[in-house]
Design a protein around this motif. Structure first.
Motif, PDB file in Angstrom:
ATOM      1  N   ILE A 169       0.846  -1.208   0.000  1.00 40.92           N
ATOM      2  CA  ILE A 169       0.000   0.000   0.000  1.00 40.92           C
ATOM      3  C   ILE A 169       0.872   1.245   0.000  1.00 40.92           C
ATOM      4  CG2 ILE A 169      -1.621   1.330   1.388  1.00 40.92           C
ATOM      5  CD1 ILE A 169      -2.758  -1.388   2.360  1.00 40.92           C
ATOM      6  N   VAL A 203      -2.015   1.550  12.388  1.00 34.82           N
ATOM      7  CA  VAL A 203      -2.109   0.232  11.745  1.00 34.82           C
ATOM      8  C   VAL A 203      -0.793  -0.528  11.924  1.00 34.82           C
ATOM      9  CG1 VAL A 203      -2.362  -0.937   9.534  1.00 34.82           C
ATOM     10  CG2 VAL A 203      -3.852   0.980  10.094  1.00 34.82           C
ATOM     11  N   VAL A 216      -4.899  -4.250  24.787  1.00 33.58           N
ATOM     12  CA  VAL A 216      -3.822  -4.080  23.798  1.00 33.58           C
ATOM     13  C   VAL A 216      -3.826  -5.248  22.812  1.00 33.58           C
ATOM     14  CG1 VAL A 216      -1.314  -4.080  23.511  1.00 33.58           C
ATOM     15  CG2 VAL A 216      -2.366  -2.585  25.194  1.00 33.58           C
ATOM     16  N   ARG A 217      -4.085  -6.454  23.301  1.00 33.03           N
ATOM     17  CA  ARG A 217      -4.141  -7.616  22.398  1.00 33.03           C
ATOM     18  C   ARG A 217      -5.253  -7.448  21.382  1.00 33.03           C
ATOM     19  NH1 ARG A 217      -3.154 -12.911  26.212  1.00 33.03           N
ATOM     20  NH2 ARG A 217      -0.887 -12.813  26.157  1.00 33.03           N
ATOM     21  N   ALA A 277      -6.704  -4.681  20.528  1.00 32.95           N
ATOM     22  CA  ALA A 277      -6.398  -3.537  19.666  1.00 32.95           C
ATOM     23  C   ALA A 277      -5.421  -3.940  18.571  1.00 32.95           C
ATOM     24  CB  ALA A 277      -5.812  -2.395  20.501  1.00 32.95           C
ATOM     25  N   ALA A 278      -4.459  -4.743  18.929  1.00 36.24           N
ATOM     26  CA  ALA A 278      -3.461  -5.181  17.946  1.00 36.24           C
ATOM     27  C   ALA A 278      -4.134  -5.953  16.823  1.00 36.24           C
ATOM     28  CB  ALA A 278      -2.408  -6.056  18.630  1.00 36.24           C
ATOM     29  N   VAL A 279      -4.977  -6.897  17.204  1.00 41.74           N
ATOM     30  CA  VAL A 279      -5.633  -7.725  16.183  1.00 41.74           C
ATOM     31  C   VAL A 279      -6.555  -6.874  15.307  1.00 41.74           C
ATOM     32  CG1 VAL A 279      -7.258  -9.615  15.833  1.00 41.74           C
ATOM     33  CG2 VAL A 279      -5.467  -9.836  17.550  1.00 41.74           C
ATOM     34  N   LEU A 332      -6.493  -3.533  14.784  1.00 39.12           N
ATOM     35  CA  LEU A 332      -5.737  -2.591  13.951  1.00 39.12           C
ATOM     36  C   LEU A 332      -5.043  -3.318  12.798  1.00 39.12           C
ATOM     37  CD1 LEU A 332      -4.115  -0.260  16.623  1.00 39.12           C
ATOM     38  CD2 LEU A 332      -5.691   0.444  14.811  1.00 39.12           C
ATOM     39  N   ALA A 333      -4.504  -4.483  13.101  1.00 38.87           N
ATOM     40  CA  ALA A 333      -3.755  -5.216  12.080  1.00 38.87           C
ATOM     41  C   ALA A 333      -4.655  -5.762  10.989  1.00 38.87           C
ATOM     42  CB  ALA A 333      -2.972  -6.354  12.721  1.00 38.87           C
ATOM     43  N   GLY A 336      -8.075  -2.290  10.635  1.00 36.72           N
ATOM     44  CA  GLY A 336      -7.362  -1.041  10.359  1.00 36.72           C
ATOM     45  C   GLY A 336      -6.615  -1.102   9.034  1.00 36.72           C
ATOM     46  N   LEU A 337      -5.973  -2.223   8.804  1.00 38.86           N
ATOM     47  CA  LEU A 337      -5.228  -2.383   7.549  1.00 38.86           C
ATOM     48  C   LEU A 337      -6.181  -2.388   6.358  1.00 38.86           C
ATOM     49  CD1 LEU A 337      -2.448  -2.862   6.266  1.00 38.86           C
ATOM     50  CD2 LEU A 337      -2.833  -5.308   6.536  1.00 38.86           C
ATOM     51  N   LEU A 380      -9.068  -0.907   6.162  1.00 40.81           N
ATOM     52  CA  LEU A 380      -9.533   0.470   5.925  1.00 40.81           C
ATOM     53  C   LEU A 380      -8.453   1.288   5.219  1.00 40.81           C
ATOM     54  CD1 LEU A 380     -11.367   1.226   9.304  1.00 40.81           C
ATOM     55  CD2 LEU A 380     -12.412   0.875   7.064  1.00 40.81           C
ATOM     56  N   LEU A 381      -7.243   1.086   5.639  1.00 40.46           N
ATOM     57  CA  LEU A 381      -6.123   1.794   5.005  1.00 40.46           C
ATOM     58  C   LEU A 381      -6.005   1.380   3.537  1.00 40.46           C
ATOM     59  CD1 LEU A 381      -3.744   3.726   5.595  1.00 40.46           C
ATOM     60  CD2 LEU A 381      -2.356   1.704   5.971  1.00 40.46           C
ATOM     61  N   TYR A 382      -6.202   0.116   3.298  1.00 40.64           N
ATOM     62  CA  TYR A 382      -6.155  -0.410   1.933  1.00 40.64           C
ATOM     63  C   TYR A 382      -7.233   0.244   1.070  1.00 40.64           C
ATOM     64  CZ  TYR A 382      -7.635  -3.703  -1.714  1.00 40.64           C
ATOM     65  OH  TYR A 382      -8.067  -4.253  -2.880  1.00 40.64           O
TER      66      TYR A 382
END
Lengths: 444, 343, 515
Positions: free
Chosen positions: A194, A400, C49-50, C52-54, C56-57, C60-61, C63-65
């Protein structure tokens, strides 16, 4: 004032500034250099324009100072919480044993040994032999990356599956961590595709395209886990000697220079990957050699990759520092090479001398201030820096990246897998099918 | 040998195929990837797949809170008795004892055939680098013993040491004279480290290549896989454990040549470095119009001999008058330990 | 067994969550005890945090894509590119400044300009193949629109094409041009030519020289150059020699001479027969043509007997009369005399033009003379434009601009192109005459095309000798008049090639057809 004194003062200034900044956790010198490059460009057509005789030695010195002194926060500022993390890093072992000072200084000795090796062994022979290797290897970088990826993924050891009867349950218990590793690698790879193909970051600051992702993958998880860590730091002692000898140093230089050299020379291969490969290649079991070798490897990686840009007849651009310097200056001739080598020599000596007082200062500081608060301040600074350079979109990318960067730590795989962000897309592009993949993804 | 040594040997063997160089020059990395992957594949099959499905008859699982050497000794003796009484192959798993993210309780199991007993002692706590933690050496001074129903013949003279990550498996094989033959890690190199298996894998993937790209690609893939898989088998024969070289035609492991321990630093490094030099030489031969010219001897002198001599000389100088003891790996379990320590 | 167990290093400061709350054994980061099977409670911050990590990864990824996928790559003017844009993905809309050229590794590159700057664009071998297959390889003048990744260094910037899917090209029209009409003004442009392939010369082994294709139409001959990669792309190259072809070429210069270059094998189309006037688009891989301007006057037949052209649409000397007083005319005549101004005076230059019995006085000042590229000399045929003035009832021509004074023919009318009286037998020429000029006359044999010229065997009653005429020395109208069986007189320098004597025709009108 003659060029000699200008370069010398610039070197000293760069070393001191970087050494002080290196004590701040989570801050990478390339971020600071990025800001410096922006300033140099802004001042270029004014009366305050900064000459190459100033900024080149300063940049070299900053990289030296940071790569040497950065060990301090890496070892001292962060207590591993065994209820959250699967593995304890080598430097952290010393910290947990109350020997954080010793661990830091052993790494610093490695850095200094690396400086000697770079200046006295590599530098004289580089103009003669590196162009030869470049001619042979230049069309083959793609498969070198691929075999590194292959080894990284195949060599990861399952952390679980040690108990219980044979069967699928045991197999899954073992492969949980490996699957986390694979997921980390491919998610980071997708993030890399990306950013490298259609980055949401504004084109006006594209030279820091990858910075938010890297900060998210490595710096933020470190700060976050410190903040939520339930472990406290044991009492630390300051030793008077390091219990290392010439043989230890020699073997550390052997393994560390191999790792750092590989990382400096091959594109996209970072110090961590180089260190892993060298560790496997040299099979050293002594922990002092391991720690010191890390210091050698880190120094040679960061400083060596910067030097490659100045090697006469080669002028290879490797590492973030060189890429940034390249936007300002194109090296030519042997004098630039000597300037950089001289700066590195002086900076190495000064940075090493600063190690002991800075380490003791840091120990005093963290005995008074909770490392969690320090990490919180560092986290705020990092987020502000990312926002300041790349805006809110950069902060989102950072978030992210943070998610991906937390996976290996919290689910038991190698942090190295995060390097898939560069390794995977660039290996695909070099082999000619990157565009096919981005086509499937709809990015092109 | 360590995994990376096998990996680089595989890449080096692949580089001897001119088709690999040509493909690489066209941007196709497949042969080098296959070479490295097949170089490390036999150990991958064993350590990351097969061992989790290998059934055991007896699991010796010490309690981390209350490590009891007598329990271990008794269970060990029971496994021996099982093999003798039922006259069958008995598989025993010695489970490791984890005390922390970086700490393991080490224990050792020694067989004394003269006294016909097994001796078990819990040793120091070690970290993941297998370095003992100071002050834990004498936590458990007791040596527990248990009588064995038969002699247990080992082909090497060492105590079984259990510490980091996964504990070892041993197999008791009844012999005709009533003794038991002890096989260390029976699942390792049982069938995976075989030249015939490498050839079969080459045929299978070669068939896929034939379907995808035609006959030329097919035989090139076959040769690469068979050769690179085979080089792993050859390298392992230099050690102690040996391999079942022609499985399924052969049934047992052929003992190694005992020329090296799999964890020895120098042989591993030499294997990696010489592989790199061979790769470099093969790539150089593929450069169409090289600007620089050098011979193989020149390359070896500059890349290996001269730096090696300098390093050796420096080491001699730096260790003058010192008695440098290199930690010697155990014959039997050092590969097991080396593999785990690398993870 | 010792009960005196101290805490392991660092464990005294660890959280109790590292041990199972049920059995007290070390469990570390897992959430289920492997010993007793009890659930290991972790603190809320760690659980958060766990998760959130999952999230976001994954989400989140994703959405970024989506954000990246639907983002428009910005159009950036090349003049606005700054060093901080290094690694940026930008869109460029501009015009190709050069034909794309193929590199040794199979990649391709061309320069593009958008009016504010120029930048080099690089493509990978695969992208180059894709563009070639879809006939989108840029040529000079084509409009292009594409997205690329910027690489900005201190002294140069370049762009790497991101995707061929996105690469849009609008072809620049290429004019169909006759070979003789190719001029310096066309340098940097693409044109379409058609004709018969006279010969194809491969490059000598182990050299980097290009192929040379000699093409001939009814106006003349030209050489087209291309390299091995282009040659390999030519369809039907086995029948190329002697075939009628149409090509799109770019006009360039090399060593101060015009050079025609074929950028891609697909730009050469083999025709079934001689090309027709109505040029059609030469297949998928060549550019479309457009109609030329109409010729202003019919071209009279050329008289090659004395190797000079006689065409003109200007007045002859006798046609300039007092009735044209004050009018601007163009006059053609042969220079009879040139009288420069005397030293120290402000007199004009005076040139007498003659045409048979008529004469015309032409004057112009020194400033005009300075601009004249080829100065008039007695015997040369000139065309001059100026204003007719009448002085003492005699018309004169006053030239106001040196650009309007043009040489038409530098061969003196009164003198033959070659002095046949000086001709010697071929057999009299020996190796001892090397470097000397000789005149011979004889009959021409079968022509042999050379790279940059033509060779004939010239035979007289005493013997034969190779006659070499180089295009760079001998005018095309002279070459065009020569053919097998024609009797000629030639002046040239004696030389030797591969042990054989030869005569190299002199510069200019050194070959003359003898009736």
């Amino acid at each position: 004032m003659s060029v000699f004194w200008i370069a010398l003062f610039a070197t000293l200034a760069g070393t001191v500034i970087a050494s002080l900044l290196a004590c701040l956790p989570g801050l990478h010198i390339y971020n600071v250099m990025g800001a410096l490059v922006l300033a140099i460009i802004a001042l270029a057509d004014t009366q305050w324009a900064i000459a190459p005789e100033i900024y080149l030695p300063m940049m070299a010195a900053m990289i030296v100072g940071w790569s040497m002194v950065n060990t301090i926060p890496a070892v001292l500022l962060g207590t591993p919480d065994e209820s959250a993390m699967f593995t304890v890093l080598p430097g952290q072992k010393y910290l947990m044993d109350g020997r954080g000072f010793e661990g830091t200084m052993i790494t610093a000795v490695g850095g200094l040994a690396g400086a000697f090796f770079l200046i006295l062994v590599v530098a004289p022979f580089a103009p003669r032999y590196l162009p030869v290797s470049q001619e042979v290897l230049k069309g083959h970088m793609h498969w070198v990356l691929w075999i590194i990826i292959t080894f990284m993924l195949m060599s990861e050891w399952p952390k679980g599956g040690n108990r219980g009867p044979a069967g699928w349950a045991k197999f899954y218990d073992a492969w949980k961590t490996l699957l986390a590793g694979l997921a980390t690698f491919f998610l980071a790879g997708l993030l890399g595709f990306i950013i490298l193909t259609r980055s949401p970051v504004s084109h006006e600051v594209a030279f820091q395209n990858i910075m938010p992702a890297f900060v998210g993958l490595f710096a933020i998880p470190w700060c976050l886990l410190n903040i939520i860590s339930a472990a406290d730091m044991p009492k630390q002692t300051v030793t008077k000697s390091l219990a290392v000898n010439g043989d230890i140093i020699l073997r550390s230089v052997w393994s560390g220079s191999l790792g750092g050299g590989l990382a400096a020379y091959f594109p996209i291969v970072t110090g961590g990957v180089g260190g892993m490969l060298a560790g496997h290649a040299t099979a050293q079991r002594d922990e002092r050699i391991f720690i010191m070798g890390q210091g050698v490897s880190k120094f040679i990686y960061f400083v060596g990759s910067f030097i490659l840009m100045f090697v006469p007849g080669l002028h290879l651009t490797r590492g973030g520092g060189a890429w940034m310097a390249k936007t300002l200056y194109t090296p030519s001739g042997i004098s630039d090479y000597y300037l950089i080598l001289g700066s590195i020599a002086v900076a190495s000596a000064v940075a090493y001398l600063l190690m002991e007082p800075l380490t003791k200062l840091t120990l005093k500081f963290i005995s008074r201030y909770n490392y969690r608060h320090v990490s919180s301040v560092a986290l705020a600074i990092i987020i502000l820096m990312v926002w300041g350079i790349t805006g809110w979109i950069g902060v989102f990318i950072m978030a992210v990246g943070t998610g991906i960067g937390l996976l290996p730590v919290l689910f038991g795989s190698r942090r190295l897998n995060c390097l898939g962000i560069l390794l995977f897309p660039i290996a695909c592009n070099m082999s000619g099918f990157g565009e096919t993949i981005t086509g499937w993804l709809g990015l092109t | 040998m360590k995994g990376f040594s096998h990996f680089m040997s595989g890449v080096a063997v692949a580089s001897f195929g001119p088709w690999a160089i040509e493909a690489a020059q066209q941007g196709n990395p497949i042969f080098f990837i296959l070479g490295g992957a097949c170089g490390i594949l036999p150990d991958t099959i064993d350590f990351k797949f097969y061992r989790f499905f290998y059934e055991h008859d007896v699991y010796i699982t010490p309690d981390p809170l209350n490590p009891d050497p007598q329990y271990v000794a008794n269970e060990f003796a029971r496994a021996v008795a099982l093999a003798v009484d039922e006259k069958r192959y008995v598989r025993v798993k010695l489970v490791s004892v984890r005390l922390g993210a970086d700490f393991w309780q080490q224990y050792s199991v020694k067989i004394d055939n003269e006294k016909l007993e097994v001796q078990v002692k819990f040793g120091p706590v070690v970290n993941t680098g297998q370095v003992p933690v100071k002050g834990t050496e004498d936590r458990y001074p007791t040596v527990a013993t248990a009588k064995l129903k038969a002699k247990v013949i080992q082909t090497y003279d060492a105590a079984l040491k259990v510490d980091i990550f996964d504990g070892p498996t041993i197999g008791f094989k009844p012999m005709d004279n009533g003794d038991l033959d002890l096989e260390f890690l029976p699942w390792h190199r049982e069938w995976s480290h075989s030249l015939t298996v490498g050839a079969i894998l080459g045929v299978l993937l070669g068939a896929v290549a034939w379907w995808a790209s035609g006959w030329t690609m097919a035989w090139q893939v076959f040769v690469t896989i068979a050769a690179c898989y085979g080089v792993h088998v050859v390298e392992d024969q230099l050690g102690h454990m040996g391999s079942n070289i022609f499985y399924p035609l052969t049934k047992n492991r052929t003992p190694g040549l005992h020329w090296m321990h799999s964890g020895d630093g120098l042989p591993n490094f030499l294997a990696v470095w010489i592989s790199c030099l061979f790769i470099f030489w093969n790539l150089y031969r593929g450069v169409p119009k090289p600007t620089y010219h050098f011979s193989f001897i020149h390359l070896m002198m500059v890349g290996l001999v001269i730096p090696g001599l300098i390093f050796w000389g420096l080491r001699k100088l730096l260790t003058l008058g010192q008695n440098v003891q290199m930690k010697k790996g155990d014959d039997a379990d050092d590969e097991w330990n080396e593999s785990k320590a690398a993870g | 067994m010792s009960n005196d167990k101290q805490a392991l290093p660092g464990h005294e400061t660890q959280s109790h969550e590292m041990n199972c709350i049920n059995c007290g054994r070390f469990v570390g980061a897992v959430s289920k005890c492997p010993y007793c099977g009890a659930k290991v409670e972790k603190r809320m911050s760690l659980v958060a945090v766990r998760w959130a990590a999952v999230l976001l990864a994954t989400i989140g990824l994703f959405l970024l894509y989506l954000m990246a996928k639907y983002r428009e790559i910005p159009v950036v003017k090349l003049g606005d590119v700054t060093p901080t844009m290094n690694f940026a993905q930008i869109r460029i809309e501009g015009q190709a400044q050069s034909d794309a050229r193929t590199f040794r590794n199979g990649g391709m590159g061309f320069t593009v300009s958008d009016g504010t700057g120029v930048i080099m664009v690089f493509m990978s071998p695969k992208q180059a193949k894709d563009l070639a297959a879809s006939d989108r390889v840029p040529k000079a003048g084509d409009k292009v629109n594409f997205a690329g990744g910027l690489s900005v260094a201190e002294d140069e910037a370049s762009v790497r094409l991101i995707s061929t899917k996105d690469f849009q090209i609008t072809r620049a029209p290429a004019a169909a041009v006759r070979l003789a009409n190719i001029t310096d003004a066309m340098v940097g442009k693409s044109i379409v030519i058609a004709g018969k392939v006279v010969d194809v010369f491969p490059p000598p082994a182990n050299t980097k020289r290009p192929y040379a294709l000699k093409i001939q139409d009814d106006s003349g001959e030209q050489t087209v150059n291309f390299w091995q990669s282009e040659y390999d792309q030519i369809q039907g190259k086995d029948v190329l020699n002697g075939a009628y072809v149409r090509l799109r070429v770019s006009v360039d210069t090399y060593q101060d001479k015009i050079q025609l270059k074929l950028a891609a094998g697909g730009d050469l189309e083999i025709l079934d027969g001689p090309p027709t006037e109505a040029y059609s688009s030469p297949g998928k891989k060549a550019a479309a043509t457009y109609a030329k301007k109409k010729a202003t006057a019919a071209t009279p037949a050329r008289d090659f007997s004395r190797g000079r052209s006689v065409q003109s649409n200007s007045l002859s000397v006798s046609e300039v009369t007092t009735a044209l007083d004050g009018k601007t005319v163009r006059v053609r005549g042969r220079v009879d005399s040139v009288k420069p101004p005397q030293e120290g005076t402000k007199q004009p230059f005076a040139v007498m033009l003659k045409d048979k019995d008529a004469a015309l006085r032409v004057t112009y000042w020194s400033a005009v003379d300075e601009v004249i590229p080829v100065k008039p000399t007695p015997g040369t045929l000139f065309e001059m434009e100026g204003v007719v003035e009448v002085y003492q009832d005699t018309p004169q021509l006053k030239v106001k601009s040196g650009y309007k004074v043009k040489l038409v023919d530098d061969a003196p009318a009164s003198a033959p192109a070659v002095d046949v009286s000086r001709a010697v037998p071929v057999s009299s020429i020996t190796a001892a005459n090397k470097g000397e000029t000789r005149v011979v006359q004889g009959t021409l044999g079968v022509p042999r095309a050379l790279r940059g010229g033509v060779a004939y065997t010239l035979t007289d009653d005493s013997g034969s000798i190779d006659l070499v005429l180089w295009e760079s020395l001998v005018p095309t109208d002279v070459l065009g008049a020569l053919a097998e069986g024609v009797k000629v007189a030639v002046s040239g320098e004696v030389g030797e090639y591969e042990g054989q004597l030869q005569l190299k025709a002199d510069r200019g009108y050194s070959a003359m057809v003898i009736p």
